[in-house]
Structure formats: structure tokens, C-alpha cells
Scaffold this active site. Structure first.
Site, PDB file in Angstrom:
ATOM      1  N   SER A 246       0.858  -1.198   0.000  1.00 30.83           N
ATOM      2  CA  SER A 246       0.000   0.000   0.000  1.00 30.83           C
ATOM      3  C   SER A 246       0.885   1.236   0.000  1.00 30.83           C
ATOM      4  O   SER A 246       2.021   1.204   0.470  1.00 30.83           O
ATOM      5  CB  SER A 246      -0.858   0.013   1.257  1.00 30.83           C
ATOM      6  OG  SER A 246      -1.457   1.277   1.427  1.00 30.83           O
ATOM      7  N   TYR A 271       0.076  -0.526  10.693  1.00 31.38           N
ATOM      8  CA  TYR A 271      -0.329  -0.888   9.318  1.00 31.38           C
ATOM      9  C   TYR A 271       0.780  -0.471   8.344  1.00 31.38           C
ATOM     10  O   TYR A 271       1.196  -1.257   7.490  1.00 31.38           O
ATOM     11  CB  TYR A 271      -1.655  -0.207   8.962  1.00 31.38           C
ATOM     12  CG  TYR A 271      -2.154  -0.545   7.558  1.00 31.38           C
ATOM     13  CD1 TYR A 271      -2.546  -1.847   7.233  1.00 31.38           C
ATOM     14  CD2 TYR A 271      -2.224   0.427   6.565  1.00 31.38           C
ATOM     15  CE1 TYR A 271      -3.002  -2.160   5.955  1.00 31.38           C
ATOM     16  CE2 TYR A 271      -2.681   0.122   5.284  1.00 31.38           C
ATOM     17  CZ  TYR A 271      -3.065  -1.178   4.983  1.00 31.38           C
ATOM     18  OH  TYR A 271      -3.507  -1.486   3.712  1.00 31.38           O
TER      19      TYR A 271
HETATM   20  N1  LIG Z   1      -8.766  -1.195   0.054  1.00 33.83           N
HETATM   21  C1  LIG Z   1      -7.780  -0.349  -0.114  1.00 33.83           C
HETATM   22  O1  LIG Z   1      -7.990   0.860  -0.297  1.00 33.83           O
HETATM   23  C2  LIG Z   1      -6.364  -0.811  -0.063  1.00 33.83           C
HETATM   24  C3  LIG Z   1      -6.026  -2.134   0.124  1.00 33.83           C
HETATM   25  N2  LIG Z   1      -4.706  -2.492   0.184  1.00 33.83           N
HETATM   26  C4  LIG Z   1      -4.324  -3.893   0.410  1.00 33.83           C
HETATM   27  O2  LIG Z   1      -5.075  -4.742  -0.426  1.00 33.83           O
HETATM   28  C5  LIG Z   1      -5.182  -6.033   0.141  1.00 33.83           C
HETATM   29  C6  LIG Z   1      -6.597  -6.524   0.014  1.00 33.83           C
HETATM   30  O3  LIG Z   1      -7.424  -5.704   0.799  1.00 33.83           O
HETATM   31  P1  LIG Z   1      -8.951  -5.377   0.488  1.00 33.83           P
HETATM   32  O4  LIG Z   1      -9.473  -6.250  -0.547  1.00 33.83           O
HETATM   33  O5  LIG Z   1      -9.058  -3.936   0.369  1.00 33.83           O
HETATM   34  O6  LIG Z   1      -9.575  -5.735   1.929  1.00 33.83           O
HETATM   35  P2  LIG Z   1     -10.756  -6.714   2.392  1.00 33.83           P
HETATM   36  O7  LIG Z   1     -10.887  -6.477   3.855  1.00 33.83           O
HETATM   37  O8  LIG Z   1     -11.943  -6.549   1.543  1.00 33.83           O
HETATM   38  O9  LIG Z   1     -10.131  -8.150   2.116  1.00 33.83           O
HETATM   39  C7  LIG Z   1      -9.077  -8.620   2.908  1.00 33.83           C
HETATM   40  C8  LIG Z   1      -9.011 -10.124   2.824  1.00 33.83           C
HETATM   41  O10 LIG Z   1      -7.988 -10.572   3.716  1.00 33.83           O
HETATM   42  C9  LIG Z   1      -8.529 -11.605   4.511  1.00 33.83           C
HETATM   43  N3  LIG Z   1      -7.877 -11.759   5.805  1.00 33.83           N
HETATM   44  C10 LIG Z   1      -7.773 -10.885   6.813  1.00 33.83           C
HETATM   45  N4  LIG Z   1      -7.150 -11.447   7.858  1.00 33.83           N
HETATM   46  C11 LIG Z   1      -6.857 -12.719   7.493  1.00 33.83           C
HETATM   47  C12 LIG Z   1      -6.238 -13.816   8.136  1.00 33.83           C
HETATM   48  N5  LIG Z   1      -5.836 -13.758   9.405  1.00 33.83           N
HETATM   49  N6  LIG Z   1      -6.076 -14.958   7.468  1.00 33.83           N
HETATM   50  C13 LIG Z   1      -6.514 -15.078   6.186  1.00 33.83           C
HETATM   51  N7  LIG Z   1      -7.124 -14.077   5.539  1.00 33.83           N
HETATM   52  C14 LIG Z   1      -7.298 -12.922   6.192  1.00 33.83           C
HETATM   53  C15 LIG Z   1      -9.994 -11.216   4.687  1.00 33.83           C
HETATM   54  O11 LIG Z   1     -10.768 -12.307   5.161  1.00 33.83           O
HETATM   55  P3  LIG Z   1     -12.200 -12.078   5.862  1.00 33.83           P
HETATM   56  O12 LIG Z   1     -13.172 -11.803   4.758  1.00 33.83           O
HETATM   57  O13 LIG Z   1     -12.447 -13.361   6.565  1.00 33.83           O
HETATM   58  O14 LIG Z   1     -12.050 -10.922   6.794  1.00 33.83           O
HETATM   59  C16 LIG Z   1     -10.309 -10.815   3.265  1.00 33.83           C
HETATM   60  O15 LIG Z   1     -10.520 -11.940   2.478  1.00 33.83           O
HETATM   61  C17 LIG Z   1      -4.675  -5.887   1.576  1.00 33.83           C
HETATM   62  O16 LIG Z   1      -3.375  -6.429   1.659  1.00 33.83           O
HETATM   63  C18 LIG Z   1      -4.636  -4.398   1.805  1.00 33.83           C
HETATM   64  O17 LIG Z   1      -3.641  -4.000   2.735  1.00 33.83           O
HETATM   65  C19 LIG Z   1      -3.709  -1.589   0.010  1.00 33.83           C
HETATM   66  C20 LIG Z   1      -3.997  -0.282  -0.199  1.00 33.83           C
HETATM   67  C21 LIG Z   1      -5.340   0.211  -0.249  1.00 33.83           C
HETATM   68  C1  LIG Z   2     -15.336   0.260   5.566  1.00 35.95           C
HETATM   69  C2  LIG Z   2     -16.262   0.871   4.603  1.00 35.95           C
HETATM   70  C3  LIG Z   2     -15.860   1.685   3.582  1.00 35.95           C
HETATM   71  C4  LIG Z   2     -14.479   2.131   3.400  1.00 35.95           C
HETATM   72  C5  LIG Z   2     -13.366   1.401   3.151  1.00 35.95           C
HETATM   73  C6  LIG Z   2     -12.102   2.055   2.875  1.00 35.95           C
HETATM   74  C7  LIG Z   2     -12.143   3.427   2.478  1.00 35.95           C
HETATM   75  C8  LIG Z   2     -10.908   1.433   2.928  1.00 35.95           C
HETATM   76  C9  LIG Z   2      -9.670   2.102   2.623  1.00 35.95           C
HETATM   77  C10 LIG Z   2      -8.503   1.519   2.787  1.00 35.95           C
HETATM   78  C11 LIG Z   2      -7.228   2.108   2.475  1.00 35.95           C
HETATM   79  C12 LIG Z   2      -7.120   3.454   1.928  1.00 35.95           C
HETATM   80  C13 LIG Z   2      -6.123   1.323   2.678  1.00 35.95           C
HETATM   81  C14 LIG Z   2      -4.773   1.660   2.387  1.00 35.95           C
HETATM   82  O1  LIG Z   2      -3.855   0.862   2.513  1.00 35.95           O
HETATM   83  C15 LIG Z   2     -16.853   2.300   2.652  1.00 35.95           C
HETATM   84  C16 LIG Z   2     -16.443   2.033   1.230  1.00 35.95           C
HETATM   85  C17 LIG Z   2     -16.875   3.765   2.889  1.00 35.95           C
HETATM   86  C18 LIG Z   2     -18.249   1.722   2.819  1.00 35.95           C
HETATM   87  C19 LIG Z   2     -18.599   1.501   4.244  1.00 35.95           C
HETATM   88  C20 LIG Z   2     -17.699   0.505   4.830  1.00 35.95           C
END
Ligand SMILES: NC(=O)C1=CN([C@@H]2O[C@H](COP(=O)(O)OP(=O)(O)OC[C@H]3O[C@@H](n4cnc5c(N)ncnc54)[C@H](OP(=O)(O)O)[C@@H]3O)[C@@H](O)[C@H]2O)C=CC1
Ligand SMILES: CC1=C(/C=C/C(C)=C/C=C/C(C)=C/C=O)C(C)(C)CCC1
Length: 388
Positions: A246, A271
Site C-alpha cells: 500500500s 499498518y
Molecule cells: N482497500 C484499499 O484501499 C487498499 C487495500 N490495500 C491492500 O489490499 C489487500 C486486500 O485488501 P482489500 O481487498 O481492500 O480488503 P478486504 O478487507 O476486503 O479483504 C481482505 C481479505 O484478507 C482476509 N484476511 C484478513 N485477515 C486474514 C487472516 N488472518 N487470514 C486469512 N485471511 C485474512 C480477509 O478475510 P475475511 O473476509 O475473513 O475478513 C479478506 O478476504 C490488503 O493487503 C490491503 O492491505 C492496500 C492499499 C489500499
Molecule cells: C469500511 C467501509 C468503507 C471504506 C473502506 C475504505 C475506504 C478502505 C480504505 C482503505 C485504504 C485506503 C487502505 C490503504 O492501505 C466504505 C467504502 C466507505 C463503505 C462503508 C464501509
């Protein structure tokens, strides 16, 4: 197609050109789209200015290879341009509307992809895309009910029946070892390993082995998993390992004196530390794997609307909801992972960091070779392995 759209299509788009353009929302509907590569530029500029001004602006930018132009004649502001650029580092139009529904036509028939956290978010969308390319997909997740539901959905959507789920809890080294043993026994190959699962900014907690949760799951869990699967991955070469990091790595440092944040805990710093560790691991692993046919990549997917933000407070979540147009959908957020998994031009690259389907610079801390080596040694000790 409006005049400006035609101008851009002619000047910037068209097959075989490097600089591409996508035009969305002009008059509130998609007016034209070039091929898949349009979505692969690192920065999107949003214009909400008069056509004439915009034409001059684009002409001025013509020398910049990295520019993709998205024209949104409705509902955008100039402020939005900058916020979008800095906030999410790009908002890529969804590929769901492209002719193939995918970022390129590269097939993965006969290949096996293993992906952690594939039951939701970016992981599920990555799995969906790679399944449509014909790969066998192994979704590793901690909750078998969620995993089974995801497999059902993905099989139905992709028509690919070779998608399976296996239990893996990255917060427990015993589970990681059991999972890896099953894979090593049952699978002939792993061509693409995507270390995607993650947890962000959770309240202080520890894994089964006593590691701080974010460092334990995001870094150490994947570190051990990769180690345990590496022989199989090597035997499957050419193969790729992708670590989903990230931009938050820039907020972190590796606190060797207190890796488990026992003395003091900041959820955001922890994180950041874990995501910085993902990049340092990528770089060190890439070096160790030189000449093996296994290449390694790390990436930032963008700010993506997924469940990852579940531990964020209500105000931040509400802001994300309010400014949802500055963030990516999970499909958009999966594109850089997919790019690292399939792009032929990356075959000869290793150890680099990507964002919006292009190589970008990571922080100075993430490029520190000494830190990378030290982290490697400490990580080995923590999970009890000898990995030279
Ligand atoms: N969303 C964003 O804006 C960003 C995301 N990222 C990175 O992207 C990757 C994917 O995240 P994202 O899809 O957004 O997040 P989600 O929370 O939607 O998905 C995360 C996944 O990781 C799994 N997980 C968490 N803990 C464990 C564990 N102990 N063992 C096995 N699986 C686990 C979750 O399982 P479960 O459903 O059971 O919780 C889920 O399947 C992450 O590495 C995150 O750091 C990086 C930058 C920005
Ligand atoms: C939880 C949640 C939301 C936001 C998730 C976000 C914004 C995750 C951002 C993660 C980042 C920026 C990770 C960087 O490593 C929404 C979509 C508002 C909908 C309501 C539930």
C-alpha cells in the site's frame, strides 16, 4: 461522440499507440473507449472545463506519456482533479464495460494461481479476472463459509469450474503450515502466488503466535507462507509472486526495537510498518530468486472501497462514502494485481513496486537494502525458519 471526444480519440487513442484515452460520462454516458491499455496509466486527470480549453490543455500534455485523460463533463470540479490525483493516485474507469471485461486478452489456461484473502474485496475481483483467463484458482481464506460462497459466485460468473477454496488463517503459523502441506501434497504447480490478504488499523491484538496482528498477518504470515510454498513455485517457473502492499508504507518504519508494538501501539503506524515490510520482503526475495525464473512484485492497489476499512471510525468511513468518486471499486482496485500477474513485459522485471499498472517509486525506507536484510533475518527468527 462530441467534438472533443472525437479529437481525443483521433489524436490520443486508437490501436497500437502507447498513449490512450478513455472518455466517460460525457453527457452522462460512455461515448467511446479505446482498447484495454487505456486503463493502465498511472494518473488520471479529470477535466471539467470547456472543450476548447481542454483541447489546448491536452495538446500541452501530449509529450507526457503517462497521461490518460478522462473527460467527465458532468459532476466534476477542478478541485476534484487534484484531490483525485493525490487521494487515490488515480481513479480508473471500470473495465466491466470493456469488450472483454478484462484488462487484456492474455490467457492462463493450464496455470495455477494461489491467492490469499480471495473471498472478498480486491482478492475476489483479482480471482474473478484470472478465472476468466482460464487459470485454476486456489482461494485461501480463513472463513470457509465466505470462501465457499465466493467460489460459487466466481464459478457461475466465469464458467471456470476449476476454482477451489482452502482454509488458511494467516494469524496462526500452525494453520499456515497445515495449508502449505496440503498444497505441496495436492498441487502440481503454483505459477502465480498472490499475497493479498490483509487487515488494517485494527484495535491492538495478537496472532496465535503472539505477533501484533497487522505485522503478523500482513507480513509474517505471508513471509512464512511464501517460504513453505517456494520449492513448488520454483518448480513451476516461470512463476510470479505478488505482494499487495500500500502507499501507506510511506507512513511506516520498521521498529526493530518493538516490532510487535508491545511498548506503544498506533494502529496506523503498525499498518504502515506491515506494508513497508511487504515491499522490503519483495526486494530481498527478488534478489534471492534471481536466475530461478521466479519474479516478484509489490504494489499499491489505490484507495479501494472494500471491507478493509472496517476498523476505521465512522467519520472517516462517512467521508469515504461521501467522496466515493475519489476511490476505486474493487474491480478497479484489482487491476494492478492482475497486471503484475499477467503482463508479458514484466516477465524480465523483478523486485519493483507498482501502482495503477505502472512501475512507480516507493519510499526511501522501502529501498533500504540493509533494512530489508535485517527484516528478513528477524522475520526468519520470529517464524522459526532458516531461509538463506
Ligand atoms: N482497500 C484499499 O484501499 C487498499 C487495500 N490495500 C491492500 O489490499 C489487500 C486486500 O485488501 P482489500 O481487498 O481492500 O480488503 P478486504 O478487507 O476486503 O479483504 C481482505 C481479505 O484478507 C482476509 N484476511 C484478513 N485477515 C486474514 C487472516 N488472518 N487470514 C486469512 N485471511 C485474512 C480477509 O478475510 P475475511 O473476509 O475473513 O475478513 C479478506 O478476504 C490488503 O493487503 C490491503 O492491505 C492496500 C492499499 C489500499
Ligand atoms: C469500511 C467501509 C468503507 C471504506 C473502506 C475504505 C475506504 C478502505 C480504505 C482503505 C485504504 C485506503 C487502505 C490503504 O492501505 C466504505 C467504502 C466507505 C463503505 C462503508 C464501509
Amino acid at each position: 461522440m462530441g467534438t472533443f471526444a472525437k479529437y481525443l480519440y483521433k489524436e490520443e487513442g486508437g490501436k497500437g499507440k502507447k498513449k490512450r484515452v478513455i472518455i466517460v460520462n460525457q453527457g452522462n454516458k460512455k461515448t467511446c473507449e479505446t482498447d484495454h491499455r487505456i486503463n493502465l496509466a498511472p494518473v488520471t486527470v479529470l477535466l471539467s472545463i470547456q472543450e476548447k480549453v481542454a483541447v489546448n490543455f491536452v495538446s500541452m500534455l501530449k509529450s507526457q506519456r503517462w497521461i490518460t485523460v478522462v473527460i467527465q463533463t458532468l459532476g466534476s470540479t477542478e478541485k476534484g482533479t487534484f484531490v483525485r490525483k493525490y487521494f487515490s493516485e488515480c481513479s480508473i474507469p471500470s473495465k466491466a464495460s470493456s469488450p472483454t471485461g478484462r484488462s487484456s486478452d492474455i490467457r492462463l489456461d493450464g496455470k495455477t494461481v494461489l491467492l490469499t484473502g480471495g473471498n472478498t474485496g480486491i482478492g475476489k475481483e483479482t480471482a474473478r479476472d484470472l478465472a476468466k483467463r482460464g487459470a485454476r484458482i486456489i482461494i485461501a481464506c480463513r472463513d470457509m463459509e465466505k470462501g465457499t460462497a465466493a467460489v460459487k459466485e466466481l464459478v457461475e460468473d466465469s464458467g471456470n469450474e476449476s476454482i477451489i477454496v482452502k482454509k488458511l488463517d494467516l494469524a496462526d503459523t500452525k494453520s499456515i503450515r497445515e495449508f502449505a502441506a496440503q498444497i505441496n501434497d495436492g498441487e502440481e504447480q503454483i505459477n502465480i502466488l498472490i499475497n493479498n490478504a490483509g487487515v488494517m488499523m485494527c484495535p491492538y491484538s495478537k496472532t496465535a503466535d503472539g505477533f501484533e496482528m497487522q505485522f503478523g498477518v500482513n507480513h509474517l504470515g505471508h513471509f512464512l507462507l511464501t517460504y513453505l510454498l517456494l520449492d513448488l513455485v520454483k518448480r513451476s517457473s516461470p512463476a510470479r509472486i505478488i505482494n499487495v502492499s500500500s502507499t501507506a508504507h510511506k507512513m511506516g518504519s520498521i521498529n526493530f526495537k518493538d516490532l510487535n508494538s508491545e511498548q506503544s501501539y498506533s494502529s496506523i503506524k503498525a499498518y504502515g510498518q506491515s506494508k513497508l515490510a511487504n515491499i522490503l520482503f519483495t526486494k530481498e526475495l527478488a534478489k534471492k530468486l534471481e536466475g530461478t525464473g521466479v519474479t516478484v512484485y509489490s504494489l499499491h492497489p489505490g484507495a479501494v472501497r472494500t471491507e478493509l476499512g472496517r476498523h476505521l471510525n465512522v467519520v472517516i468511513r462517512a467521508s469515504f462514502k461521501l467522496f466515493h468518486f475519489f476511490t476505486k471499486s474493487p474491480t478497479e482496485g484489482a487491476q494492478t494485481s492482475i497486471y503484475c500477474a499477467v503482463a508479458p513485459e514484466l516477465e524480465t522485471k523483478t523486485g519493483q513496486y507498482y501502482s495503477d499498472c505502472a512501475q512507480v517509486d516507493c519510499s526511501r525506507a522501502a529501498s533500504n537494502e540493509e533494512t530489508a536484510k535485517k527484516l528478513w533475518d528477524v522475520s526468519c527468527k520470529m517464524v522459526g525458519i532458516d531461509w538463506q
